[in-house]
Design a protein around this motif. Structure first.
Motif, PDB file in Angstrom:
ATOM      1  N   ASP A 147      11.629   2.981 -39.112  1.00  0.00           N
ATOM      2  CA  ASP A 147      11.897   4.114 -38.599  1.00  0.00           C
ATOM      3  C   ASP A 147      10.073   3.791 -38.012  1.00  0.00           C
ATOM      4  O   ASP A 147       9.202   4.241 -38.474  1.00  0.00           O
ATOM      5  CB  ASP A 147      11.292   5.053 -40.148  1.00  0.00           C
TER       6      ASP A 147
ATOM      7  N   ARG B   6      12.599   5.460 -48.550  1.00  0.00           N
ATOM      8  CA  ARG B   6      13.871   4.429 -48.243  1.00  0.00           C
ATOM      9  C   ARG B   6      13.263   3.059 -48.305  1.00  0.00           C
ATOM     10  O   ARG B   6      12.979   2.618 -48.304  1.00  0.00           O
ATOM     11  CB  ARG B   6      13.241   4.567 -46.188  1.00  0.00           C
TER      12      ARG B   6
ATOM     13  N   LYS C 142       9.196  12.091 -50.580  1.00  0.00           N
ATOM     14  CA  LYS C 142       9.929  12.236 -50.936  1.00  0.00           C
ATOM     15  C   LYS C 142      11.292  11.765 -51.267  1.00  0.00           C
ATOM     16  O   LYS C 142      11.330  11.043 -52.231  1.00  0.00           O
ATOM     17  CB  LYS C 142      10.119  12.664 -49.165  1.00  0.00           C
TER      18      LYS C 142
ATOM     19  N   LEU D 235      14.194   9.822 -52.209  1.00  0.00           N
ATOM     20  CA  LEU D 235      14.647   8.078 -51.568  1.00  0.00           C
ATOM     21  C   LEU D 235      15.493   8.142 -51.184  1.00  0.00           C
ATOM     22  O   LEU D 235      16.631   8.684 -51.988  1.00  0.00           O
ATOM     23  CB  LEU D 235      14.426   7.553 -52.906  1.00  0.00           C
ATOM     24  N   ASP D 236      16.135   7.707 -49.672  1.00  0.00           N
ATOM     25  CA  ASP D 236      17.151   7.469 -49.172  1.00  0.00           C
ATOM     26  C   ASP D 236      17.258   5.931 -48.465  1.00  0.00           C
ATOM     27  O   ASP D 236      16.725   4.881 -48.773  1.00  0.00           O
ATOM     28  CB  ASP D 236      16.715   7.942 -47.094  1.00  0.00           C
ATOM     29  N   GLU D 237      18.198   5.145 -49.584  1.00  0.00           N
ATOM     30  CA  GLU D 237      18.903   4.481 -50.228  1.00  0.00           C
ATOM     31  C   GLU D 237      20.637   3.672 -49.811  1.00  0.00           C
ATOM     32  O   GLU D 237      21.524   4.814 -49.970  1.00  0.00           O
ATOM     33  CB  GLU D 237      19.017   4.209 -52.122  1.00  0.00           C
ATOM     34  N   SER D 238      20.452   2.657 -49.647  1.00  0.00           N
ATOM     35  CA  SER D 238      21.910   2.255 -48.029  1.00  0.00           C
ATOM     36  C   SER D 238      21.735   0.783 -48.966  1.00  0.00           C
ATOM     37  O   SER D 238      20.161   0.022 -48.909  1.00  0.00           O
ATOM     38  CB  SER D 238      21.504   2.583 -47.209  1.00  0.00           C
TER      39      SER D 238
END
Length: 231
Positions: free
Chosen positions: A32, A175, A199, A201-204
């Motif tokens: 990012d 992330r 913040k 968590l963005d998990e993918s």
């Protein structure tokens, strides 16, 4: 050694420098840097990650640090021959002794990760001889800006330790991308991103190949602006 040709730049390679690999390409495409103006890469190798990031963000300036003198020269050559050369700088520098008053909006690295290896090939690039994870994390925490993002790609089995160590230096996971080599396989790599401000968590999940030697649609879409795929 044969050059690696991307759509907007070329990577000259050397038998003595760790070559372009999937890990570097993934980090270059996934990190990012949307809001970054100053980017630091730790361990540039051939320069592929900074070049990919420079293509993605035309407003960012890049500083690369590299401890291997031959890699420094190779990176400089690849930088100079790219259309982004005015925004790219690379210096011969050990990150452990690096000092600056600057803060960076993004710090990116594909760090050394094999504690022990029987091979002497790519020894510095592939082992934690010159820079271990704790040193990498502690130094990065000094130079990241308040809203900056610290991005790494590491083996999945090192993830929990890396995340725990980062928390000790007030870098919080924001992330996590679980990367599989092929569908229905174990997670092979992690792209982890941290900031000084926690913040949600963005998990993918990301799959490289849908079958052996057949890239997934996900990988093709991610890298279409970089790779020259033969139809």
């Amino acid at each position: 050694m044969k050059s690696f040709i991307f759509r907007q730049f070329e990577i000259r390679q050397s038998a003595e420098v760790f070559r372009v690999g999937t890990d570097g390409v993934l980090l270059g495409a996934l990190a990012d840097i949307r809001n970054a103006r100053k980017v630091l890469e730790v361990g540039t190798g051939t320069g592929v990650i900074s070049l990919m990031l420079a293509q993605r963000n035309p407003n960012a300036a890049f500083l690369g640090l590299e401890i291997n003198q031959e890699a420094v020269q190779l990176t400089r050559l690849n930088f100079v021959n790219s259309p982004f050369h005015s925004r790219l700088k690379n210096i011969h520098q050990d990150f452990k002794s690096f000092s600056t008053q600057e803060k960076f909006d993004a710090i990116v690295t594909n760090p050394p990760y094999f504690e022990v290896s029987g091979s002497g090939k790519d020894k510095i690039a592939r082992q934690t001889i010159e820079l271990n994870f704790r040193e990498l994390i502690s130094k990065s925490s000094e130079f990241i800006s308040e809203q900056g993002v610290f991005s790494v790609i590491i083996p999945a089995e090192a993830g929990n330790e890396f995340i725990k160590t980062a928390e000790e230096y007030h870098l919080f996971l924001i992330r996590k991308i679980n990367i599989k080599g092929i569908e229905n396989s174990k997670v092979k790599r992690l792209v982890l991103e941290f900031s000084l401000t926690g913040k949600a968590l963005d998990e993918s999940e990301f799959i490289i190949e849908k079958s052996p030697r057949q890239y997934s649609d996900q990988y093709l879409e991610l890298t279409k602006a970089f790779h020259v795929f033969k139809g």
